[in-house]
Structures are given as structure tokens and as C-alpha cells.
Design an enzyme around this catalytic site. Structure first.
Site, PDB file in Angstrom:
ATOM      1  N   GLU A 144       5.395  32.375   8.596  1.00 46.91           N
ATOM      2  CA  GLU A 144       5.900  32.697   9.940  1.00 46.91           C
ATOM      3  C   GLU A 144       7.411  32.920   9.885  1.00 46.91           C
ATOM      4  OE1 GLU A 144       4.597  29.743  12.768  1.00 46.91           O
ATOM      5  OE2 GLU A 144       2.495  30.165  12.390  1.00 46.91           O
ATOM      6  N   HIS A 168       3.320  32.427  17.515  1.00 51.14           N
ATOM      7  CA  HIS A 168       3.275  30.958  17.638  1.00 51.14           C
ATOM      8  C   HIS A 168       3.724  30.527  19.048  1.00 51.14           C
ATOM      9  CE1 HIS A 168       3.270  27.130  14.976  1.00 51.14           C
ATOM     10  NE2 HIS A 168       3.023  26.798  16.231  1.00 51.14           N
TER      11      HIS A 168
HETATM   12  P1  NAD Z   1      -5.817  16.351  17.377  1.00 51.51           P
HETATM   13  O1  NAD Z   1      -5.365  15.467  16.272  1.00 51.51           O
HETATM   14  O2  NAD Z   1      -5.944  15.765  18.734  1.00 51.51           O
HETATM   15  O3  NAD Z   1      -7.200  17.034  17.000  1.00 51.51           O
HETATM   16  C1  NAD Z   1      -7.475  17.526  15.733  1.00 51.51           C
HETATM   17  C2  NAD Z   1      -8.943  17.286  15.462  1.00 51.51           C
HETATM   18  O4  NAD Z   1      -9.263  17.884  14.214  1.00 51.51           O
HETATM   19  C3  NAD Z   1      -9.296  15.789  15.359  1.00 51.51           C
HETATM   20  O5  NAD Z   1     -10.311  15.466  16.283  1.00 51.51           O
HETATM   21  C4  NAD Z   1      -9.759  15.621  13.927  1.00 51.51           C
HETATM   22  O6  NAD Z   1     -10.808  14.687  13.805  1.00 51.51           O
HETATM   23  C5  NAD Z   1     -10.230  17.035  13.604  1.00 51.51           C
HETATM   24  N1  NAD Z   1     -10.310  17.297  12.174  1.00 51.51           N
HETATM   25  C6  NAD Z   1      -9.561  16.787  11.175  1.00 51.51           C
HETATM   26  N2  NAD Z   1      -9.988  17.271   9.995  1.00 51.51           N
HETATM   27  C7  NAD Z   1     -11.023  18.106  10.260  1.00 51.51           C
HETATM   28  C8  NAD Z   1     -11.877  18.909   9.453  1.00 51.51           C
HETATM   29  N3  NAD Z   1     -11.767  18.931   8.118  1.00 51.51           N
HETATM   30  N4  NAD Z   1     -12.810  19.655  10.076  1.00 51.51           N
HETATM   31  C9  NAD Z   1     -12.953  19.637  11.423  1.00 51.51           C
HETATM   32  N5  NAD Z   1     -12.199  18.875  12.236  1.00 51.51           N
HETATM   33  C10 NAD Z   1     -11.238  18.134  11.658  1.00 51.51           C
HETATM   34  O7  NAD Z   1      -4.799  17.584  17.390  1.00 51.51           O
HETATM   35  P2  NAD Z   1      -4.532  18.611  18.575  1.00 51.51           P
HETATM   36  O8  NAD Z   1      -3.402  18.119  19.384  1.00 51.51           O
HETATM   37  O9  NAD Z   1      -5.827  18.952  19.215  1.00 51.51           O
HETATM   38  O10 NAD Z   1      -3.989  19.854  17.723  1.00 51.51           O
HETATM   39  C11 NAD Z   1      -4.864  20.644  16.971  1.00 51.51           C
HETATM   40  C12 NAD Z   1      -4.082  21.645  16.118  1.00 51.51           C
HETATM   41  O11 NAD Z   1      -3.325  22.508  16.971  1.00 51.51           O
HETATM   42  C13 NAD Z   1      -3.045  21.022  15.168  1.00 51.51           C
HETATM   43  O12 NAD Z   1      -3.054  21.765  13.973  1.00 51.51           O
HETATM   44  C14 NAD Z   1      -1.722  21.243  15.869  1.00 51.51           C
HETATM   45  O13 NAD Z   1      -0.637  21.258  14.991  1.00 51.51           O
HETATM   46  C15 NAD Z   1      -1.989  22.606  16.479  1.00 51.51           C
HETATM   47  N6  NAD Z   1      -1.120  22.971  17.608  1.00 51.51           N
HETATM   48  C16 NAD Z   1      -0.702  24.257  17.655  1.00 51.51           C
HETATM   49  C17 NAD Z   1       0.074  24.663  18.716  1.00 51.51           C
HETATM   50  C18 NAD Z   1       0.566  26.074  18.786  1.00 51.51           C
HETATM   51  O14 NAD Z   1       1.648  26.291  19.280  1.00 51.51           O
HETATM   52  N7  NAD Z   1      -0.192  27.045  18.361  1.00 51.51           N
HETATM   53  C19 NAD Z   1       0.417  23.750  19.731  1.00 51.51           C
HETATM   54  C20 NAD Z   1      -0.056  22.438  19.651  1.00 51.51           C
HETATM   55  C21 NAD Z   1      -0.841  22.060  18.569  1.00 51.51           C
HETATM   56  C1  MLT Z   2       3.145  22.078  17.829  1.00 50.69           C
HETATM   57  O1  MLT Z   2       2.896  21.606  16.729  1.00 50.69           O
HETATM   58  O2  MLT Z   2       3.363  21.379  18.832  1.00 50.69           O
HETATM   59  C2  MLT Z   2       3.166  23.542  17.946  1.00 50.69           C
HETATM   60  O3  MLT Z   2       3.125  24.200  16.768  1.00 50.69           O
HETATM   61  C3  MLT Z   2       4.021  24.102  18.986  1.00 50.69           C
HETATM   62  C4  MLT Z   2       5.474  24.290  18.732  1.00 50.69           C
HETATM   63  O4  MLT Z   2       6.228  23.337  18.888  1.00 50.69           O
HETATM   64  O5  MLT Z   2       5.874  25.396  18.463  1.00 50.69           O
END
Ligand code: NAD
Ligand code: MLT
Length: 310
Positions: free
Chosen positions: A259, A278
Site C-alpha cells: 500500500e 484503505h
Molecule cells: P476481530 O479480532 O474482532 O475479529 C477477527 C476474527 O477473525 C476473530 O473472530 C478471529 O477468531 C477470526 N480469525 C482469526 N484467525 C482466523 C482464521 N484463520 N480463519 C478465520 N477466522 C479467523 O477483528 P475486527 O475488528 O473484526 O477486524 C477484522 C479485520 O479487519 C482485521 O484484520 C483488522 O485489522 C481489519 N480492519 C480493517 C479496516 C480497514 O480500514 N479496512 C478497519 C478496521 C479493521
Molecule cells: C485499522 O486497523 O483500524 C484500519 O486499518 C484502519 C486504519 O486505521 O486505517
């Protein structure tokens, strides 16, 4: 005590730190060598995703007690190096959950109805009504990989839209699946029955390239894939090839292995791929939530020694 805010966060967070009596410097866009040169002055460092807190930076962080990430993932922090130096790493996993779930859902609808492509076409002066035939999502099967905070919010909302929801999460209890009214399944069934697949896991050794040519082969022909979790969970080369062959009808990507990706990256250039830079957590509400949460957590830790991840 001195706090360095090295990525832009909502001013509400900065106000909380100042009100607590800390000296706060907001210095964004620092080069690694610039951050290394000044980090030794600070007791706390607050970041989003741009700052990379490497072992090299941590080596110079002689006063640093806490690194606070205004967001969920802490992939941009060398946690082993921080722990060795006695520095606490904290995040705010709850603050952007709804916003990111809404982004994944917006991506799903955009894929199904080709809204970004149709917008681009109209802006180019065209009226291509036949080209952008979509698919309904009603009665279709949504496979959710990772039913944590974000995955669960996506599940609840898409059930209301009439989708059948399958979920794979090795840590999901039967009680939680029942409470959400979703079918807990293994990955093979999720791959073979889903019309749309959305990923909501962290990037770990187990999830790295979870979507690859072998797992794609198990999917339905014409499946759609959404990734608003982390780059690297999908093998982008295999995804590109599957889109070229028509196995995958389209993909919606918010996150990428690199990224920003290289200019002219073929995956992004493909019309069947829709993408955002993102932006999953980028709403006014989420950014306020995470800035306030991280500021309060850092204050709590520096003043009372309390550690929490809100
Ligand atoms: P979370 O920890 O609440 O949920 C993640 C889930 O994935 C958990 O329930 C866990 O048991 C499960 N998991 C772990 N290993 C696994 C596997 N091998 N197979 C299937 N499931 C599995 O996290 P969240 O807050 O729901 O965030 C999820 C993802 O989104 C993270 O990677 C986080 O960094 C990402 N995220 C991205 C953005 C963005 O801007 N795009 C924003 C927030 C979070
Ligand atoms: C996160 O991990 O919360 C996300 O990737 C969002 C971000 O802060 O850009």
C-alpha cells in the site's frame, strides 16, 4: 510528560491529551530517520497506519512507555521489539467496527450492481445501460471468513437484506453462532456454497494467502470477493488470474499487499475489480471514536497505570 502524535488523528484526541496536562507534538509525515532522531524525547507515541514503528525506531525510544494505535491493526508496530523494551502497545479495536462493516457492505452492493464502473462510464459521457447488468443479493449466500467484531456486524446487516449467511471462524462458539442466527461451517463448505465471500480476519501465519489458486478452485463459478481486512490474506496474483478466467466475477478490495500498490497494477486496472485506498475506517465518526479512545487509554496508562484496549 511528552506525547508525539505522528499520524493525523481527530483533534478531539489531541485535546484530551492536552487537558490531561501532557505536552503534545503533532508531527505527521516524518521520515523514519526523522522519527528516530526525536523519539527519545517522548513518553508516548500515537499513530494510525502511516508510521512504521520498527525495531530500529524502538531502539532509540529510551523514554517511551506506550505506543497507542488509533485503529484496530497493530501490524505497523514491531510488538516483539516494543515488549522487549517494556513499551506497552495498545489499540482501539471497537471504534471503527461499524464504519468498516458499512464499508464492506457498500463494496458488496457496488460489486453486485457495478456502481463504480457505471459512474466512471457516465462521467466519460457514455450511457451504457446494457453493459452494467447486475445481480440481486436477495436469497444469495454470503460467506464470512472471520466472525469477530466487523464480521458479526456485516452478518447482522446482510441477514436483514435477505442473504443466507455462512461463517467460518475457528474461534467461533456454537452459542455465538446461534445467537447471531448464522450457520457455522468449515471453509470447504463456505467456498463451495457462497455467492459472495467477505474476509474479516487479521493477517496471521494461518490467514496469509488464505485465498489462493487452490482455495479459489473450490469456489462457485462467478463468485464475488470482498476484502476490507488486510492485504496479504488474498494472493493477488491468483486472484487476478481467477478474474481473467471468469472463475471470480469481481472483487472489491480496500486493502493490498503493498500500500499504495504500484502504478498501473493490473489487478486494479481490471474493470471487474473495484477498489478504495484503505478507507474502511475513514468516517468522521470512526476517526473521532478511535482518537478519543486512544487518547483516554494513553492518559489512563501514563497517569494510573491502567491498560485497556477499547
Ligand atoms: P476481530 O479480532 O474482532 O475479529 C477477527 C476474527 O477473525 C476473530 O473472530 C478471529 O477468531 C477470526 N480469525 C482469526 N484467525 C482466523 C482464521 N484463520 N480463519 C478465520 N477466522 C479467523 O477483528 P475486527 O475488528 O473484526 O477486524 C477484522 C479485520 O479487519 C482485521 O484484520 C483488522 O485489522 C481489519 N480492519 C480493517 C479496516 C480497514 O480500514 N479496512 C478497519 C478496521 C479493521
Ligand atoms: C485499522 O486497523 O483500524 C484500519 O486499518 C484502519 C486504519 O486505521 O486505517
Amino acid at each position: 510528560m511528552k506525547v508525539l502524535v505522528s499520524d493525523s488523528i481527530s483533534s478531539k484526541g489531541v485535546e484530551i491529551l492536552k487537558k490531561a496536562g501532557f505536552e503534545v507534538d503533532v508531527k505527521t509525515g516524518l521520515k523514519p530517520e526523522e522519527l528516530k532522531a526525536i523519539i527519545g524525547e517522548y513518553d508516548a507515541l500515537i499513530i494510525r497506519s502511516a508510521t512504521k514503528v520498527t525495531a530500529d525506531i524502538i531502539e532509540s525510544a529510551d523514554k517511551l512507555k506506550v505506543i497507542g494505535r488509533a485503529g484496530t491493526g497493530v501490524d505497523n508496530v514491531d510488538k516483539v521489539a516494543a515488549t522487549k523494551k517494556g513499551i506497552v502497545v495498545m489499540n482501539t479495536p471497537g471504534g471503527n467496527t461499524i464504519t468498516t462493516a458499512e464499508h464492506a457492505i457498500a463494496m458488496l452492493f457496488s460489486l453486485a450492481r457495478k456502481i463504480p464502473q457505471a459512474t466512471a462510464s457516465m462521467k466519460a459521457g457514455k450511457w451504457e445501460k446494457k453493459k452494467f447488468m447486475g445481480v440481486e443479493i436477495y436469497n444469495k449466500t454470503l460467506g464470512i471468513i472471520g466472525l469477530g467484531r466487523i464480521g458479526s456486524e456485516v452478518a447482522k446487516r446482510m441477514q436483514c437484506m435477505g442473504m443466507n449467511v455462512l461463517a467460518y471462524d475457528p474461534f467461533l462458539s456454537d452459542e455465538r453462532a446461534e445467537e447471531l442466527g448464522i450457520t457455522k461451517t468449515d471453509l470447504d463448505r463456505l467456498f463451495s456454497e457462497s455467492d459472495f465471500i467477505t474476509i474479516h480476519t487479521p493477517l496471521t501465519a494461518e490467514t496469509k494467502y488464505l485465498i489462493n489458486k487452490d482455495t479459489i478452485a473450490k469456489m462457485k463459478n462467478g463468485v464475488y470477493i470482498i476484502n476490507c481486512a488486510r492485504g496479504g490474506i488474498i494472493n493477488e496474483k491468483d486472484l487476478y488470474e481467477a478474474i481473467q478466467s471468469g472463475k471470480i466475477a469481481g472483487a472489491a478490495l480496500d486493502v493490498f499487499e503493498k500500500e499504495p500498490p504500484e502504478e498501473g497494477y493490473p489487478l486494479i486496472a481490471d474493470e471487474r475489480v473495484i477498489c478504495t485506498p484503505h478507507l474502511g475506517a475513514s468516517t468522521v465518526e470512526a476517526q473521532e471514536n478511535v482518537a478519543i479512545a486512544i487518547a483516554e487509554q494513553v492518559v489512563d496508562y501514563l497517569i494510573n497505570g491502567t491498560i485497556r484496549n477499547a
